[in-house]
Design an enzyme around this catalytic site. Structure first.
Site, PDB file in Angstrom:
ATOM      1  N   HIS A   1       0.816  -1.224   0.000  1.00  0.00           N
ATOM      2  CA  HIS A   1       0.000   0.000   0.000  1.00  0.00           C
ATOM      3  C   HIS A   1       0.841   1.263   0.000  1.00  0.00           C
ATOM      4  O   HIS A   1       0.477   2.269  -0.598  1.00  0.00           O
ATOM      5  CB  HIS A   1      -0.973  -0.014   1.175  1.00  0.00           C
TER       6      HIS A   1
ATOM      7  N   GLU B   1     -11.398  -9.212  -5.637  1.00  0.00           N
ATOM      8  CA  GLU B   1     -10.003  -9.361  -5.205  1.00  0.00           C
ATOM      9  C   GLU B   1      -9.694 -10.791  -4.800  1.00  0.00           C
ATOM     10  O   GLU B   1      -8.530 -11.147  -4.613  1.00  0.00           O
ATOM     11  CB  GLU B   1      -9.744  -8.452  -3.990  1.00  0.00           C
TER      12      GLU B   1
ATOM     13  N   ASP C   1      -4.701  -7.368  -4.987  1.00  0.00           N
ATOM     14  CA  ASP C   1      -5.022  -8.496  -4.113  1.00  0.00           C
ATOM     15  C   ASP C   1      -5.333  -9.748  -4.919  1.00  0.00           C
ATOM     16  O   ASP C   1      -4.949 -10.856  -4.538  1.00  0.00           O
ATOM     17  CB  ASP C   1      -6.207  -8.139  -3.200  1.00  0.00           C
TER      18      ASP C   1
ATOM     19  N   CYS D   1      -9.154  -1.631 -11.018  1.00  0.00           N
ATOM     20  CA  CYS D   1      -8.615  -0.516 -10.232  1.00  0.00           C
ATOM     21  C   CYS D   1      -7.312  -0.889  -9.528  1.00  0.00           C
ATOM     22  O   CYS D   1      -6.787  -0.102  -8.759  1.00  0.00           O
ATOM     23  CB  CYS D   1      -9.642   0.001  -9.233  1.00  0.00           C
TER      24      CYS D   1
HETATM   25  C1  PEP Z   1      -6.478  -4.057  -5.189  1.00  0.00           C
HETATM   26  O1  PEP Z   1      -6.441  -4.961  -4.354  1.00  0.00           O
HETATM   27  O2  PEP Z   1      -6.116  -4.196  -6.374  1.00  0.00           O
HETATM   28  C2  PEP Z   1      -6.962  -2.722  -4.799  1.00  0.00           C
HETATM   29  C3  PEP Z   1      -7.177  -1.788  -5.694  1.00  0.00           C
HETATM   30  O3  PEP Z   1      -7.138  -2.499  -3.474  1.00  0.00           O
HETATM   31  P1  PEP Z   1      -5.934  -2.180  -2.478  1.00  0.00           P
HETATM   32  O4  PEP Z   1      -4.684  -2.046  -3.280  1.00  0.00           O
HETATM   33  O5  PEP Z   1      -6.289  -0.920  -1.750  1.00  0.00           O
HETATM   34  O6  PEP Z   1      -5.932  -3.378  -1.587  1.00  0.00           O
HETATM   35 MG    MG Z   2      -7.327  -4.720  -2.411  1.00  0.00          MG
END
Ligand code: PEP
Ligand code: MG
Length: 848
Positions: free
Chosen positions: A480, A714, A738, A784
């Protein structure tokens, strides 16, 4: 194979010696464990660390321990007493550096513990011969060195045994060889009988047959079923068995010296051929060879994490300190029992965090181990508990006891003990941060930040106007913190290895966050090259920015919505500036992190409303709180989990704490009354979770308020079950970060698995394909995760039917530009081929 342990007072010395030995091994792995220094800076030895290193080095064939001075020997002896289990260990009196190199080469050849000990003990022979001290110290030289010199150490012609050959066989063969070949200083005198091969060659390496070429020679005859001897015809020195690095060094073979090689045994001719071939290749040394850079301490080297060129003077994080003179403890409970519970919970969270750091810390793991011991110190805990029982709050009680302990250490005369006060204060602050919810504040400075790792809160706090680049020793591109760094548009490389932490403050650092290139203190030409690339990239970005406000339409007329992943108001403004069509993912958790309690409904409403207003009519898709995993919250009590990424995170957590979800949905509903808004639930695995979340939503948001509803995909099982979800949502947003970690069983924060966690792996692409097919005509599909910002991934994702890409704001113009170059028919053909590939590399090779 036997293992080796290097015990030294100096961390740096031991690592450098091990790296030097590694140079000699020619890709032949030997387990060398290091127990050196009390930490990276402090000289000293630690018996516990030595015993752990021995246990780690032992694969069942025994361990040779090499030590430097004085107390290193005492620590090693004590380590033997501490050692649990059954280990065959030999403490060896060989000189540290030479012994380590000789032992490593010998171990790589499959020699047993006695042989390796003998090799190490003879390691000074070359130097002694050269300098005339103990000249001719061939047989038995160094054999008086005690523990390490086992039976047969240095026994003249006793080497040349094949791996696995027993001691008895070896002695027998040495005797046989001595009968067949005799070195008389002018050459080998060969008896009439016996299959002996001989040849001469000239050493033409500029520095003669020094350690590195000699190690190649040992490697060349390794595994052969012959005994091989060499003699120096120019000086008369010899004979030396080709299997002994130290004895070869004693030949004193310089450039231009003529050597003779003789071998006897089943493959004697091949042995001689190999030596001649190697000599003809200058023992694999490049002319004018310069020392290679030793490998980084760990990981696979720098990984690209945020595109762009970063150049600037390096700076490091200053440790944030809690000031208890002006101290508020917002989470303070009413009763001592409540305070005890808070303290226990805070300590267990810190322990879990340290566990996580220890796994990825490599050479720094010892520091964290020390911190863990402090957390478990019963004397400390008893003192804190009595203060709490007397009515002091947990935070002040903890700070008071640890401060007193640190002050006591400060007064001690011994420098090492004084330095431990720093550990105490670090642990004090970690627990205080957990108790009070105050994040350690990070103050941005101009230049390239070099750090071990960043928490998401620290990454979010960086000021892109000042920070020109980031180099992390640990970390991975999909952690993150890396995502937040990308959102800020700060070039970054991660997983660069702990050696980068040695970069001095103010040293110029140049990095390429697109390729992972990293140069510390570049020379002017390299710097000019980086600067040129930075200028070219800026031109490319400027050109893309001109058209960023326009829709991204493929050549054949398909519109792709390019959205922004945002976390705060600054991101929202950047999204608009960079031409976002909407905000496809608002990571609301940032509002919840780094504080003592959850934001109120009003506070949330205000924050979401500000984002909606900044987006000026563009849709805002708010993801409900996604914490747990690598984003724990201090005010949510969670039992420690062995695998937080597989634990109570995302919707699992908010359904377990429905008041959090209810408040958040209420705030979202209020904003949705006035702005185009969507809500998206993270980590959904079961339809029942979605239905329960929707039920809560229907209780707090009136039916007449327009609100797009979606889930993140995810979890691989969710992708496979898309058909079950598709009629209950308006959209599905695939979180490839994820999804990839779960599909590939490769944790997203683990830098050593960086190459495995590639979202273009066909296994992941099949899941995306499944989602897209099952959702067609029923729900919109977006991506995303970070894959959406990868220009190489765009044609594949489009080909799989994804028509919305949500990316960090700085990536929007380039993604839009890339889409405009695409043709959906070719993308479909590309995706079809990609699905038949067996690896991400194969897929990437298909992409034009
Ligand atoms: C993902 O898992 O791709 C996502 C966009 O969520 P995060 O990166 O915040 O876990
Ligand atoms: Mg995620």
């Amino acid at each position: 194979m036997i293992g080796i342990v290097a015990v030294s007072h100096s961390h740096t010395l031991a690592h450098a010696a091990a790296a030097l030995a590694g140079e000699m091994l020619h890709e032949q792995p030997v387990r060398i464990e290091i127990a050196a220094g009390l930490d990276e800076q402090t000289f000293g030895t630690d018996a516990v660390a030595v015993s752990e290193a021995i246990a780690a080095a032992d694969s069942g064939d025994g361990v040779l321990v090499l030590m430097d001075l004085g107390s290193a020997v005492l620590s090693a002896e004590l380590a033997l007493e501490l050692l649990a289990g059954d280990h065959r260990v030999r403490l060896c009196a060989a000189p540290f550096v030479e012994g380590l190199i000789a032992a490593a080469v010998s171990a790589a050849g499959g020699a047993d513990l006695d042989e390796v000990a003998a090799e190490a003990s003879n390691a000074l022979v070359g130097k002694q011969t050269h300098l005339g001290a103990g000249a001719g110290a061939g047989a038995g030289a160094g054999a008086g060195a005690g523990a390490g010199a086992g039976a047969g150490a240095g026994a003249g012609a006793g080497a040349g045994s094949a791996p696995g050959t027993s001691e008895r066989e070896k002695v027998q063969r040495a005797a046989d060889l001595a009968r067949e070949i005799e070195w008389n200083g002018r050459g080998f005198a060969v008896a009439e009988s016996g299959p002996v091969s001989r040849a001469e060659f000239i050493v033409d390496n500029p520095h003669g047959l020094h350690a590195r070429p000699a190690a190649r020679l040992v490697g060349a005859v390794r595994g052969l079923d012959s005994s091989v001897l060499l003699g120096n015809l120019t000086t008369g020195a010899g004979p030396a068995p080709a299997s002994s690095l130290s004895r070869l060094a004693a030949l004193g073979a310089l450039a231009g010296h003529r050597l003779e090689v003789a071998a006897t045994g089943a493959d004697a001719a091949e042995a001689v051929d190999r030596v001649l071939a190697l000599a003809a290749r200058h023992f694999d040394e490049a002319p004018g060879l310069v020392a290679e850079v030793a490998p980084v301490a760990r990981g696979t080297g720098p990984l690209p994490a945020s595109p762009g060129i970063g150049i600037g003077p390096s700076w490091q994080l200053a440790a944030a300190r809690f000031d208890t003179t002006d101290f508020d403890d917002p989470g303070r409970a009413e009763t001592p029992a409540g305070e005890r519970r808070r303290l226990d919970a805070a300590i267990s969270r810190v322990r879990a965090e340290i566990d996580r750091l220890r796994v990825t810390a490599g050479t720094e793991a010892g520091i964290f181990a020390a911190h863990q011991v402090l957390l478990d110190d019963t004397e400390v805990l008893d003192a804190v508990h009595s203060r709490i029982a007397a009515g002091t709050g947990a935070a002040l009680a903890w700070a008071g006891v640890l401060d007193a302990g640190a002050a006591e250490l400060d007064r001690l005369p011994d420098e090492y003990q004084r330095a431990r006060a720093g550990d105490l204060r670090a642990v004090r602050d970690q627990v205080l941060a957990e108790l009070t919810g105050r994040a350690t504040r990070l103050v941005s400075r101009a230049g390239v930040l070099v750090a071990a790792d960043l928490t998401p809160a620290q990454a979010a706090a960086l000021n892109p106007a000042q920070v020109t680049g980031i180099v992390l020793a640990n970390g991975s591109p999909t952690a993150h913190s890396a995502i937040l760094v990308r959102a800020h548009g700060i070039p970054a490389v991660v997983g660069a290895g702990t050696r980068v932490l040695e970069t001095g403050a103010g040293t110029t650092v140049a990095l390429d966050g697109q390729t992972g290139a990293l140069v510390i203190d570049p020379d002017p030409e390299v710097l000019a090259e980086f600067t040129e690339r930075a200028v070219a990239q800026q031109h490319q970005r400027d050109a893309a920015l001109v058209a960023a406000g326009k829709p991204a339409v493929t050549r054949d007329g398909i519109t792709v919505h390019v959205a922004a992943n945002i976390s705060d108001l600054a991101d929202a403004s950047a999204a608009v500036r960079n031409g976002a069509d909407l905000a496809g993912l608002v990571r609301t958790e940032l509002l919840f992190l780094g504080r003592a309690d959850a934001p109120s409904i009003d506070e949330q409403e205000q924050a979401y409303r500000a984002l909606a207003e900044a987006l000026d009519g563009r849709k805002l898709i708010l993801r409900t709180l996604d914490v747990g995993g690598d984003k724990p919250l201090p005010y949510i009590e969670q039992a420690p989990e062995a695998n937080p990424f597989l634990g109570v995170r995302g919707i699992r957590l908010t359904l377990a704490r429905p008041e959090l979800l209810r408040d958040q949905l209420t705030a979202i509903g209020r904003v949705a009354a006035d702005h185009p808004v969507g809500v998206m639930f993270p980590m959904v695995t079961q339809l029942a979770e979605l239905l329960e979340a929707r039920r809560i939503l229907s209780e707090v948001v009136p039916q007449n308020i327009p609100l797009d509803i979606g889930i993140m995909v995810e979890v691989p099982a969710t992708a496979a079950k898309t058909a079950a979800f598709a009629d209950h949502v308006d959209f599905l947003s695939i979180g490839t970060n994820d999804l990839t970690q779960y599909a590939m069983a490769a944790e997203r924060g683990n830098e050593s698995l960086g190459s495995l966690a590639d979202p273009l792996d066909p296994g992941v692409l099949h899941l995306i394909d499944t989602v897209s097919r099952a959702a067609t005509g029923r729900a919109r599909v977006a991506v995303c995760g970070e894959a959406a910002a990868d220009p190489a991934a765009a044609p594949v994702l489009l080909g799989l039917g994804v028509h919305e890409l949500s990316v960090g704001p700085p990536s929007i113009p380039l993604v839009k530009a890339a889409v405009r170059e695409l043709d959906s028919t070719s993308c479909r053909a590309l995706a079809t081929r990609a699905l038949t590939c067996s690896s991400a590399e194969e897929v990437r090779a298909l992409i034009p």
